[in-house]
Design a protein around this motif. Sequence first.
Motif, PDB file in Angstrom:
ATOM      1  N   ALA A  53      55.968  43.736  50.022  1.00  0.00           N
ATOM      2  CA  ALA A  53      54.834  44.302  50.767  1.00  0.00           C
ATOM      3  C   ALA A  53      53.595  44.404  49.913  1.00  0.00           C
ATOM      4  N   GLN A  54      53.769  44.414  48.578  1.00  0.00           N
ATOM      5  CA  GLN A  54      52.618  44.520  47.684  1.00  0.00           C
ATOM      6  C   GLN A  54      51.849  43.208  47.615  1.00  0.00           C
ATOM      7  N   THR A  55      52.498  42.097  48.065  1.00  0.00           N
ATOM      8  CA  THR A  55      51.918  40.774  47.911  1.00  0.00           C
ATOM      9  C   THR A  55      51.193  40.349  49.173  1.00  0.00           C
ATOM     10  N   ASP A  56      49.992  39.829  49.029  1.00  0.00           N
ATOM     11  CA  ASP A  56      49.248  39.327  50.164  1.00  0.00           C
ATOM     12  C   ASP A  56      49.923  38.057  50.673  1.00  0.00           C
ATOM     13  N   HIS A  57      50.125  37.970  51.997  1.00  0.00           N
ATOM     14  CA  HIS A  57      50.851  36.843  52.553  1.00  0.00           C
ATOM     15  C   HIS A  57      49.925  35.699  52.952  1.00  0.00           C
ATOM     16  N   SER A  58      48.638  35.817  52.804  1.00  0.00           N
ATOM     17  CA  SER A  58      47.729  34.718  53.089  1.00  0.00           C
ATOM     18  C   SER A  58      47.802  33.710  51.957  1.00  0.00           C
ATOM     19  N   LEU A  59      47.405  32.490  52.235  1.00  0.00           N
ATOM     20  CA  LEU A  59      47.385  31.468  51.192  1.00  0.00           C
ATOM     21  C   LEU A  59      46.267  31.724  50.201  1.00  0.00           C
ATOM     22  N   MET A  60      45.225  32.395  50.676  1.00  0.00           N
ATOM     23  CA  MET A  60      44.084  32.622  49.799  1.00  0.00           C
ATOM     24  C   MET A  60      43.500  34.005  50.047  1.00  0.00           C
ATOM     25  N   ILE A  61      43.225  34.709  48.978  1.00  0.00           N
ATOM     26  CA  ILE A  61      42.531  35.989  49.049  1.00  0.00           C
ATOM     27  C   ILE A  61      41.099  35.734  48.620  1.00  0.00           C
ATOM     28  N   ALA A  62      40.181  35.773  49.554  1.00  0.00           N
ATOM     29  CA  ALA A  62      38.792  35.435  49.270  1.00  0.00           C
ATOM     30  C   ALA A  62      37.947  36.694  49.155  1.00  0.00           C
ATOM     31  N   ASN A  63      37.018  36.659  48.247  1.00  0.00           N
ATOM     32  CA  ASN A  63      36.069  37.754  48.079  1.00  0.00           C
ATOM     33  C   ASN A  63      34.836  37.467  48.926  1.00  0.00           C
ATOM     34  N   PRO A  64      34.622  38.191  50.009  1.00  0.00           N
ATOM     35  CA  PRO A  64      33.495  37.897  50.896  1.00  0.00           C
ATOM     36  C   PRO A  64      32.138  38.170  50.264  1.00  0.00           C
ATOM     37  N   ASP A  65      32.113  38.933  49.190  1.00  0.00           N
ATOM     38  CA  ASP A  65      30.846  39.282  48.546  1.00  0.00           C
ATOM     39  C   ASP A  65      30.517  38.387  47.349  1.00  0.00           C
ATOM     40  N   ALA A  66      31.288  37.311  47.161  1.00  0.00           N
ATOM     41  CA  ALA A  66      31.118  36.477  45.970  1.00  0.00           C
ATOM     42  C   ALA A  66      29.721  35.874  45.871  1.00  0.00           C
ATOM     43  N   SER A  67      29.112  35.551  47.013  1.00  0.00           N
ATOM     44  CA  SER A  67      27.805  34.895  46.996  1.00  0.00           C
ATOM     45  C   SER A  67      26.704  35.802  46.451  1.00  0.00           C
ATOM     46  N   GLN A  68      26.991  37.103  46.370  1.00  0.00           N
ATOM     47  CA  GLN A  68      25.982  38.027  45.862  1.00  0.00           C
ATOM     48  C   GLN A  68      25.947  38.077  44.330  1.00  0.00           C
ATOM     49  N   SER A  69      26.907  37.415  43.689  1.00  0.00           N
ATOM     50  CA  SER A  69      26.991  37.419  42.230  1.00  0.00           C
ATOM     51  C   SER A  69      26.519  36.085  41.664  1.00  0.00           C
ATOM     52  N   HIS A  70      26.108  36.106  40.415  1.00  0.00           N
ATOM     53  CA  HIS A  70      25.612  34.891  39.770  1.00  0.00           C
ATOM     54  C   HIS A  70      26.746  33.912  39.499  1.00  0.00           C
ATOM     55  N   TYR A  71      27.902  34.429  39.065  1.00  0.00           N
ATOM     56  CA  TYR A  71      29.054  33.583  38.741  1.00  0.00           C
ATOM     57  C   TYR A  71      30.197  33.828  39.732  1.00  0.00           C
ATOM     58  N   THR A  72      30.948  32.761  40.010  1.00  0.00           N
ATOM     59  CA  THR A  72      32.126  32.866  40.868  1.00  0.00           C
ATOM     60  C   THR A  72      33.373  32.520  40.061  1.00  0.00           C
ATOM     61  N   PHE A  73      34.519  32.980  40.559  1.00  0.00           N
ATOM     62  CA  PHE A  73      35.758  32.920  39.785  1.00  0.00           C
ATOM     63  C   PHE A  73      36.920  32.664  40.746  1.00  0.00           C
ATOM     64  N   LEU A  74      37.768  31.692  40.401  1.00  0.00           N
ATOM     65  CA  LEU A  74      38.976  31.396  41.168  1.00  0.00           C
ATOM     66  C   LEU A  74      40.182  31.543  40.242  1.00  0.00           C
ATOM     67  N   SER A  75      41.190  32.274  40.700  1.00  0.00           N
ATOM     68  CA  SER A  75      42.398  32.502  39.905  1.00  0.00           C
ATOM     69  C   SER A  75      43.600  31.947  40.656  1.00  0.00           C
TER      70      SER A  75
END
Length: 236
Positions: free
Chosen positions: A20-42
């Motif tokens: 239950a602690q694990t997100d079951h989606s294929l991708m967890i996206a940060n909707p606010d990423a465009s507000q930052s200068h740098y983006t990051f994918l893990s």
Amino acid sequence: MATNPIIQILILTLFLACTAQTDHSLMIANPDASQSHYTFLSLGDSYTIGESVSESARWSVQLADLLRKDGLDIAKPDIIARTGWTTAELQDAIKASGNQKTYDLVSLLIGVNNQYRGQSKDRYQTELRQLLQTATRFAGGKANHVFVLSIPDWGQSPYAQGRNQKQITEEIDAFNAIAEQECKAAGIAYVNITPITRQAADDDNQFASDGLHYSSKQMRQWAEAALPTAKSLLDH
């Protein structure tokens, strides 16, 4: 003698299922990423999704926090990871996610499930090489914006008591040697966190409640180990 049902649950939680602690989606996206200068994918497996710990405890989330404290305006990472994934399953999930974005920083931590399932080192090498190419594409073709974390040694965890810990350690070392070799060939940074995980062996505070995965305290050390590399890559 019948297997203890608690042990069966732990084995499922270990690498082959999502809790239950694990997100079951294929991708967890940060909707606010465009507000930052740098983006990051893990990219990764249970160690990246942060099995049995909170979202804020994930090592890549902690790394982004450390980078921001150092004055780098980087977004909280997008994450493609799930407990149990091998290299092939991560690659399939990336394709299924449909993610076409490019990022300023891309991390990869994968391979423990290949080792756990007894998959060959040759297969790991081939599939890791493909993942490094995928990670580089996510970084806009810039290998010098990608880094790989070594595989933690789960053989030193409380869960591994009674198992062949020497064999696990030797196999983890062999897989990590392949990862380091492939990173060098691809011009990708490699961060060796395995010794940190081995130092946690006698400290229950370094592990999550399942006795296998790692706590926020341990993953903080991974983030701190990766920090100089991440800063250097963002400077390129």
